[in-house]
Design a protein around this motif. Structure first.
Motif, PDB file in Angstrom:
ATOM      1  N   ASP A 111       1.523   3.966  -3.332  1.00  0.00           N
ATOM      2  CA  ASP A 111       0.936   5.277  -3.089  1.00  0.00           C
ATOM      3  C   ASP A 111       1.454   6.291  -4.115  1.00  0.00           C
ATOM      4  N   PHE A 142      -2.358   6.957  -8.918  1.00  0.00           N
ATOM      5  CA  PHE A 142      -2.948   6.305  -7.744  1.00  0.00           C
ATOM      6  C   PHE A 142      -3.586   4.986  -8.183  1.00  0.00           C
ATOM      7  N   ARG A 144       0.851  -1.205   0.000  1.00  0.00           N
ATOM      8  CA  ARG A 144       0.000   0.000   0.000  1.00  0.00           C
ATOM      9  C   ARG A 144       0.883   1.251   0.000  1.00  0.00           C
TER      10      ARG A 144
END
Length: 288
Positions: free
Chosen positions: A128, A142, A124
């Protein structure tokens, strides 16, 4: 008591602890969930509002459940077309004892050791668009916020996480093949492709079946990585069946409804496992 009875008594004595653990941790929870699934229950007090099969009807009529189920199917397909070919190909290279083979095994197996939550949080951050690895290559990209890409990003992390396990399975399977078969094929002038198709793959049938079985089961139960990376978003684009259970039932203390979801997931997983086992048996008979 004759020897047969003594052997039977001894066998039951050894089986008893395993059967007890199996009953406590598998059979009992399934029976308990099946019972609670027939009530409107918030998880507190004693369930009294009997609904029968209404919870099951609500689950099967909910398009969000079927959307989540579709995402599980995508994960299964993605894992099959990536993990198995890559793990098999690399296992063949390592089985030939190339230099640094042990280091290769260690590097690829390390992600499997990580907890799924940890792996999900790491990726994650890396994905980013503001400060992750992707931001350094494609600023303000994104991936996890894109409904078209998020699920495939999760699937890619699942491949990265489980690849080492399947690699070890294939290496173990290759090590069981008699090397004299390859030597005989070399004498007959067989090419590497012919040896792979005529010797390696047929004899790796049980390993391929086992690898596929784990892919199916793990994909149907996907949850931790999903929660860590996307929490089922964006807009339910990465929601799986287990995430649906958490988000639409347990987080709202709809334990009766959640129990129904759990039972449905259990039988779907069981059906997939039995169907896969039957298919692999038929393939073994055909090639046998």
């Amino acid at each position: 008591m004759d020897r047969g009875q003594q052997a039977g008594s001894g066998l039951m004595l050894f089986l008893a602890p395993g059967l007890l653990i199996y009953t406590i941790f598998l059979v009992a929870p399934v029976v308990q969930a099946s019972f609670y699934s027939m009530f409107s229950w918030n998880g507190f007090d004693v369930p009294t509002e009997f609904l029968g099969i209404d919870n099951y009807a609500a689950v099967l009529a909910d398009p969000l459940f079927w959307r989540a189920f579709g995402h599980n199917l995508i994960l299964i397909a993605f894992m099959f077309v990536t993990v198995m070919p890559l793990a098999f190909g690399l296992a063949v290279l390592i089985a030939d004892r190339i230099r640094f083979a042990i280091a290769f095994r260690l590097v690829f197996f390390l992600p499997f050791i990580l907890a799924e939550i940890t792996a999900g949080l790491i990726w994650r951050f890396l994905l980013d668009g503001n400060y992750g690895l992707v931001a350094g290559i494609l600023p303000e990209t994104f991936v996890l916020a894109d409904p078209q890409l998020a699920l495939y990003a999760v699937a890619t992390v699942m491949v990265w996480k489980s690849f080492g396990f399947h690699l070890v399975l294939f290496i173990a399977g290759l090590q069981q093949i008699d090397r004299s078969l390859y030597e005989a094929a070399d004498i007959d002038g067989a090419t590497n492709w012919q040896k792979t198709m005529r010797i390696t793959l047929p004899l790796l049938g049980p390993t391929v079946a086992l690898s596929g079985f784990f892919i199916v089961i793990n994909s149907l139960q996907a949850f931790d990585i999903v929660m860590a990376m996307t929490s089922g978003g964006p807009a339910r684009a990465t929601s799986t069946m287990v995430h649906y259970l958490y988000a639409d039932a347990l987080s709202g203390f709809r334990v009766g409804f959640g129990s129904a979801i759990g039972v449905v997931i259990f039988f779907i997983t069981l059906a997939f496992a039995l169907a896969y086992q039957r298919i692999t048996r038929k393939l073994d008979q055909i090639h046998g």
